[in-house]
Design a protein around this motif. Structure first.
Motif, PDB file in Angstrom:
ATOM      1  N   LEU A  32     -24.883  -5.090  -2.787  1.00 15.77           N
ATOM      2  CA  LEU A  32     -24.011  -5.806  -1.878  1.00 15.77           C
ATOM      3  C   LEU A  32     -24.601  -7.158  -1.181  1.00 15.77           C
ATOM      4  O   LEU A  32     -24.093  -8.285  -1.112  1.00 15.77           O
ATOM      5  CB  LEU A  32     -23.492  -4.849  -0.751  1.00 15.77           C
ATOM      6  N   GLN A  33     -25.895  -7.265  -0.670  1.00 14.43           N
ATOM      7  CA  GLN A  33     -26.787  -8.098  -0.214  1.00 14.43           C
ATOM      8  C   GLN A  33     -27.022  -9.333  -1.084  1.00 14.43           C
ATOM      9  O   GLN A  33     -26.692 -10.632  -0.906  1.00 14.43           O
ATOM     10  CB  GLN A  33     -28.050  -7.761   0.307  1.00 14.43           C
ATOM     11  N   THR A  34     -26.983  -9.107  -2.640  1.00 12.75           N
ATOM     12  CA  THR A  34     -27.037 -10.103  -3.559  1.00 12.75           C
ATOM     13  C   THR A  34     -25.739 -10.871  -3.540  1.00 12.75           C
ATOM     14  O   THR A  34     -25.586 -11.950  -3.645  1.00 12.75           O
ATOM     15  CB  THR A  34     -27.527  -9.394  -4.916  1.00 12.75           C
ATOM     16  N   LEU A  35     -24.664  -9.844  -3.625  1.00 11.64           N
ATOM     17  CA  LEU A  35     -23.451 -10.701  -3.742  1.00 11.64           C
ATOM     18  C   LEU A  35     -23.134 -11.598  -2.623  1.00 11.64           C
ATOM     19  O   LEU A  35     -22.922 -12.778  -2.681  1.00 11.64           O
ATOM     20  CB  LEU A  35     -22.277  -9.561  -3.693  1.00 11.64           C
ATOM     21  N   LYS A  36     -23.507 -10.998  -1.338  1.00 10.08           N
ATOM     22  CA  LYS A  36     -23.513 -11.994  -0.094  1.00 10.08           C
ATOM     23  C   LYS A  36     -24.085 -13.108  -0.079  1.00 10.08           C
ATOM     24  O   LYS A  36     -23.661 -14.349   0.392  1.00 10.08           O
ATOM     25  CB  LYS A  36     -23.756 -11.362   1.182  1.00 10.08           C
ATOM     26  N   GLY A  48     -17.500   2.075  -3.823  1.00 13.71           N
ATOM     27  CA  GLY A  48     -17.029   2.545  -2.563  1.00 13.71           C
ATOM     28  C   GLY A  48     -17.279   1.525  -1.523  1.00 13.71           C
ATOM     29  O   GLY A  48     -17.210   1.840  -0.273  1.00 13.71           O
ATOM     30  N   ALA A  49     -17.609   0.406  -1.697  1.00  7.44           N
ATOM     31  CA  ALA A  49     -18.233  -0.751  -0.827  1.00  7.44           C
ATOM     32  C   ALA A  49     -16.912  -1.468  -0.006  1.00  7.44           C
ATOM     33  O   ALA A  49     -15.879  -1.569  -0.722  1.00  7.44           O
ATOM     34  CB  ALA A  49     -18.885  -1.959  -1.305  1.00  7.44           C
ATOM     35  N   ASP A  50     -16.999  -1.912   1.186  1.00  9.00           N
ATOM     36  CA  ASP A  50     -16.119  -2.382   1.963  1.00  9.00           C
ATOM     37  C   ASP A  50     -16.034  -3.803   1.860  1.00  9.00           C
ATOM     38  O   ASP A  50     -16.756  -4.575   2.688  1.00  9.00           O
ATOM     39  CB  ASP A  50     -16.023  -1.974   3.436  1.00  9.00           C
ATOM     40  N   LEU A  51     -15.283  -4.455   0.974  1.00  8.90           N
ATOM     41  CA  LEU A  51     -15.112  -5.765   0.934  1.00  8.90           C
ATOM     42  C   LEU A  51     -14.032  -6.253   1.349  1.00  8.90           C
ATOM     43  O   LEU A  51     -13.455  -7.430   0.936  1.00  8.90           O
ATOM     44  CB  LEU A  51     -15.307  -6.079  -0.717  1.00  8.90           C
ATOM     45  N   LEU A  66     -17.007  -1.357  -9.262  1.00  8.37           N
ATOM     46  CA  LEU A  66     -16.204  -1.553  -8.048  1.00  8.37           C
ATOM     47  C   LEU A  66     -15.233  -0.364  -7.826  1.00  8.37           C
ATOM     48  O   LEU A  66     -14.381  -0.467  -6.971  1.00  8.37           O
ATOM     49  CB  LEU A  66     -15.425  -2.778  -8.303  1.00  8.37           C
ATOM     50  N   SER A  67     -15.527   0.728  -8.387  1.00  2.63           N
ATOM     51  CA  SER A  67     -14.709   2.196  -8.333  1.00  2.63           C
ATOM     52  C   SER A  67     -14.669   2.340  -6.877  1.00  2.63           C
ATOM     53  O   SER A  67     -15.801   2.562  -6.187  1.00  2.63           O
ATOM     54  CB  SER A  67     -15.371   3.126  -9.143  1.00  2.63           C
ATOM     55  N   GLY A  68     -13.418   2.658  -6.588  1.00  2.77           N
ATOM     56  CA  GLY A  68     -13.407   3.224  -4.836  1.00  2.77           C
ATOM     57  C   GLY A  68     -13.503   1.875  -3.870  1.00  2.77           C
ATOM     58  O   GLY A  68     -13.492   2.264  -2.813  1.00  2.77           O
ATOM     59  N   ALA A  69     -13.906   0.678  -4.487  1.00  3.91           N
ATOM     60  CA  ALA A  69     -14.146  -0.190  -3.346  1.00  3.91           C
ATOM     61  C   ALA A  69     -12.991  -0.755  -2.698  1.00  3.91           C
ATOM     62  O   ALA A  69     -11.803  -0.620  -3.200  1.00  3.91           O
ATOM     63  CB  ALA A  69     -14.996  -1.548  -4.164  1.00  3.91           C
ATOM     64  N   ASN A  70     -13.020  -1.218  -1.762  1.00  2.70           N
ATOM     65  CA  ASN A  70     -11.776  -1.794  -0.833  1.00  2.70           C
ATOM     66  C   ASN A  70     -12.022  -3.404  -0.767  1.00  2.70           C
ATOM     67  O   ASN A  70     -12.628  -3.916  -0.040  1.00  2.70           O
ATOM     68  CB  ASN A  70     -11.760  -1.170   0.515  1.00  2.70           C
ATOM     69  N   LEU A  71     -11.002  -3.946  -1.484  1.00  9.73           N
ATOM     70  CA  LEU A  71     -10.963  -5.514  -1.661  1.00  9.73           C
ATOM     71  C   LEU A  71      -9.865  -5.887  -1.140  1.00  9.73           C
ATOM     72  O   LEU A  71      -9.132  -6.931  -1.354  1.00  9.73           O
ATOM     73  CB  LEU A  71     -10.895  -5.890  -3.059  1.00  9.73           C
ATOM     74  N   LYS A  93      -9.862   3.423  -8.780  1.00 10.37           N
ATOM     75  CA  LYS A  93      -9.373   3.677  -7.261  1.00 10.37           C
ATOM     76  C   LYS A  93      -9.804   2.575  -6.499  1.00 10.37           C
ATOM     77  O   LYS A  93     -10.064   2.843  -5.202  1.00 10.37           O
ATOM     78  CB  LYS A  93      -9.975   4.988  -7.019  1.00 10.37           C
ATOM     79  N   ALA A  94     -10.118   1.403  -7.021  1.00 13.07           N
ATOM     80  CA  ALA A  94     -10.395   0.423  -6.183  1.00 13.07           C
ATOM     81  C   ALA A  94      -9.048  -0.161  -5.397  1.00 13.07           C
ATOM     82  O   ALA A  94      -7.995  -0.083  -6.059  1.00 13.07           O
ATOM     83  CB  ALA A  94     -11.110  -1.024  -6.933  1.00 13.07           C
TER      84      ALA A  94
END
Length: 122
Positions: A32-36, A48-51, A66-71, A93-94
């Motif tokens: 997540l930090q790399t993406l940011k 499962g990350a909150d994006l 990105l399974s279960g991630a909130n975009l 489930k994203a």
């Protein structure tokens, strides 16, 4: 009776945790930090990350989990003719509610057309 209820509740908590782990919804904070920092997260784990509301224009998320991630409300549209890339990403489930996907490269490699909001229209 109280001890039995506590044991049952404790067992249920362990089952829920085991199910979450088996679903793979335990994103890697370093990813997540790399993406940011770079807007690139190829083959990384963001399950499962909150994006929510994230600006992911031109982000390279190819092969990411990105399974279960909130975009919800995220901006995955293209900018300066560079597409946000979701090719081969896992999106089980994203949540993409209200996400802007204009010009994004979808999981199947096809480009989302203008007006794609919450779902990739091809």
């Amino acid at each position: 009776m109280v001890m039995k209820n506590i044991l049952v509740l404790t067992g249920m908590v362990f089952i829920v945790i085991a199910l979450m782990i088996s679903e793979g919804y335990t994103f890697n904070p370093a990813d997540l930090q790399t993406l940011k920092n770079t807007n690139i997260c190829v083959d990384c784990d963001l399950s499962g990350a909150d994006l929510t509301g994230a600006d992911l224009q031109t982000a390279d998320l190819s092969g990411a989990n990105l399974s279960g991630a909130n975009l919800s409300g995220a901006n995955l549209s293209n900018a300066w003719l560079v597409d946000a890339n979701l090719s081969k990403a896992k999106i089980t489930k994203a949540i993409f509610e209200g996400a802007t996907l204009d010009g994004a490269t979808w999981t199947d490699g096809k480009q989302c057309v203008d007006g794609s909001m919450g779902a990739c229209n091809k």
